[in-house]
Design an enzyme around this catalytic site. Structure first.
Site, PDB file in Angstrom:
ATOM      1  N   GLY A  14       0.828  -1.207   0.000  1.00  0.00           N
ATOM      2  CA  GLY A  14       0.000   0.000   0.000  1.00  0.00           C
ATOM      3  C   GLY A  14       0.858   1.251   0.000  1.00  0.00           C
ATOM      4  O   GLY A  14       0.751   2.081   0.902  1.00  0.00           O
ATOM      5  N   ARG A  17      -0.033   6.080  -1.404  1.00  0.00           N
ATOM      6  CA  ARG A  17      -0.810   7.159  -0.786  1.00  0.00           C
ATOM      7  C   ARG A  17      -0.490   7.257   0.702  1.00  0.00           C
ATOM      8  O   ARG A  17      -0.078   6.288   1.327  1.00  0.00           O
ATOM      9  CB  ARG A  17      -2.311   6.920  -0.941  1.00  0.00           C
ATOM     10  CG  ARG A  17      -2.804   6.824  -2.355  1.00  0.00           C
ATOM     11  CD  ARG A  17      -4.272   6.383  -2.408  1.00  0.00           C
ATOM     12  NE  ARG A  17      -5.133   7.263  -1.661  1.00  0.00           N
ATOM     13  CZ  ARG A  17      -6.223   6.870  -0.993  1.00  0.00           C
ATOM     14  NH1 ARG A  17      -6.554   5.597  -0.949  1.00  0.00           N
ATOM     15  NH2 ARG A  17      -6.974   7.758  -0.354  1.00  0.00           N
ATOM     16  N   ASN A  91       1.566  -2.223   5.431  1.00  0.00           N
ATOM     17  CA  ASN A  91       0.833  -0.982   5.610  1.00  0.00           C
ATOM     18  C   ASN A  91      -0.556  -1.008   4.985  1.00  0.00           C
ATOM     19  O   ASN A  91      -1.443  -0.281   5.428  1.00  0.00           O
ATOM     20  CB  ASN A  91       1.647   0.169   4.994  1.00  0.00           C
ATOM     21  CG  ASN A  91       0.847   1.448   4.881  1.00  0.00           C
ATOM     22  OD1 ASN A  91       0.580   2.122   5.871  1.00  0.00           O
ATOM     23  ND2 ASN A  91       0.430   1.784   3.658  1.00  0.00           N
ATOM     24  N   TYR A 156     -12.306  -2.647  12.127  1.00  0.00           N
ATOM     25  CA  TYR A 156     -10.977  -2.060  11.972  1.00  0.00           C
ATOM     26  C   TYR A 156     -10.154  -2.245  13.251  1.00  0.00           C
ATOM     27  O   TYR A 156      -8.982  -2.638  13.200  1.00  0.00           O
ATOM     28  CB  TYR A 156     -11.122  -0.577  11.632  1.00  0.00           C
ATOM     29  CG  TYR A 156      -9.837   0.138  11.317  1.00  0.00           C
ATOM     30  CD1 TYR A 156      -9.198  -0.044  10.104  1.00  0.00           C
ATOM     31  CD2 TYR A 156      -9.271   1.023  12.231  1.00  0.00           C
ATOM     32  CE1 TYR A 156      -8.025   0.622   9.799  1.00  0.00           C
ATOM     33  CE2 TYR A 156      -8.100   1.704  11.939  1.00  0.00           C
ATOM     34  CZ  TYR A 156      -7.479   1.500  10.720  1.00  0.00           C
ATOM     35  OH  TYR A 156      -6.312   2.163  10.428  1.00  0.00           O
ATOM     36  N   LYS A 160      -6.621  -4.334  13.656  1.00  0.00           N
ATOM     37  CA  LYS A 160      -5.394  -3.669  14.092  1.00  0.00           C
ATOM     38  C   LYS A 160      -4.892  -4.225  15.423  1.00  0.00           C
ATOM     39  O   LYS A 160      -3.680  -4.300  15.655  1.00  0.00           O
ATOM     40  CB  LYS A 160      -5.625  -2.162  14.176  1.00  0.00           C
ATOM     41  CG  LYS A 160      -5.885  -1.501  12.833  1.00  0.00           C
ATOM     42  CD  LYS A 160      -4.710  -1.690  11.873  1.00  0.00           C
ATOM     43  CE  LYS A 160      -4.858  -0.899  10.593  1.00  0.00           C
ATOM     44  NZ  LYS A 160      -3.690  -1.023   9.706  1.00  0.00           N
ATOM     45  N   ILE A 189      -3.709  10.642  11.948  1.00  0.00           N
ATOM     46  CA  ILE A 189      -2.720  11.198  11.041  1.00  0.00           C
ATOM     47  C   ILE A 189      -3.436  11.993   9.949  1.00  0.00           C
ATOM     48  O   ILE A 189      -4.480  11.561   9.439  1.00  0.00           O
ATOM     49  CB  ILE A 189      -1.865  10.087  10.405  1.00  0.00           C
ATOM     50  CG1 ILE A 189      -1.269   9.186  11.496  1.00  0.00           C
ATOM     51  CG2 ILE A 189      -0.772  10.677   9.528  1.00  0.00           C
ATOM     52  CD1 ILE A 189      -0.377   9.899  12.498  1.00  0.00           C
TER      53      ILE A 189
END
Length: 248
Positions: A14, A17, A91, A156, A160, A189
């Site tokens: 990934g 971007r 990532n 998610y 993680k 972020i």
């Protein structure tokens, strides 16, 4: 201290971007030869290769992060081109947010397949060549959400959090062969994924962060470079929070 990766070959999943791109660019700037995966935009990937110095210095690999075959092919392409793989940065990830009461099974499975099972596939592909080299560094990108949980992100957060246990297990399995495995857990972020928050929501987040700002992709890239480098030669099984103090 300037981190030197001039003797390293690194694969970033990934990588076109946001955080992934920042890691790719920082690793290249530190001297590494860098391969990265992307899913759709070949024009963006080709331009990034050119920006990094061309095909001698960089390799773009189209891949679905959830595919075992694509993960194997990506690692094999790196080893075929440069003879080794010194660093793997996991990532690639997606979100399918929603309160669990309204979350369907597909939204759950898509996130688990990409974020967690995808990490299994690519780390498994890199496992054997790193063992043979008796050297290597695997860095998985988790999240503050995997540590704290977050309403509307059960899928998610589970993916993680799973990365943390997965990576610690890799650290125990591979340590005897000189291969390290660590986690970076970013906070909020400033990327495309947070651009639509709006000022009020962004200000609310900043109020939860002791350093008083959202992070930048470069903040995460700097932590990843440290863990890829020989400066972290005695660091494995660690979760490095890069979150402005949010999860302490």
């Amino acid at each position: 201290m300037t981190l030197d990766l001039s003797d390293k070959t690194v694969l970033v999943t990934g990588g076109t971007r946001g955080i992934g791109r920042a890691i790719v660019e920082a690793a290249s700037a530190a001297g590494a030869t860098v391969a990265f995966t992307y899913r759709a935009s070949s024009d963006t990937a080709d331009q990034l290769v050119a920006d990094l110095g061309g095909p001698d210095r960089a390799l773009a690999i189209q891949a679905d992060a959830a595919s075992a075959d694509d993960a194997t092919a990506a690692v094999e392409a790196v080893v075929a081109k440069w003879g080794r793989i010194d660093g793997l940065v996991v990532n690639a990830g997606i979100t399918r947010d929603g309160l669990m009461i309204r979350m369907d099974a597909q939204a759950w499975q898509d996130v688990i397949d990409t974020n967690l099972t995808g990490a299994f596939h690519v780390a498994k592909a890199a496992y054997r060549p790193m063992m043979k080299q008796r050297a290597g560094s695997i860095v998985t990108i988790s999240s503050v959400v995997g540590v704290m949980g977050n309403a509307g992100q059960a899928n998610y957060a589970a993916s993680k959090a799973g990365l943390i246990g997965f990576t610690k297990s890799l650290a125990r399995e591979l340590g005897g062969r000189g291969v390290r495995a660590n986690v970076v857990a970013p906070g909020y972020i400033a990327t495309d994924m947070t651009a639509d928050l709006g000022d009020a929501a962004a200000d609310g987040l900043k109020g939860q962060i002791p350093l008083g700002r959202l992070g930048e992709p470069g903040d995460i890239a700097a932590a990843v470079l440290f863990l890829l480098s020989d400066a972290a030669a005695y660091v494995t099984g660690h979760v490095l929070h890069v979150d402005g103090g949010m999860a302490m």
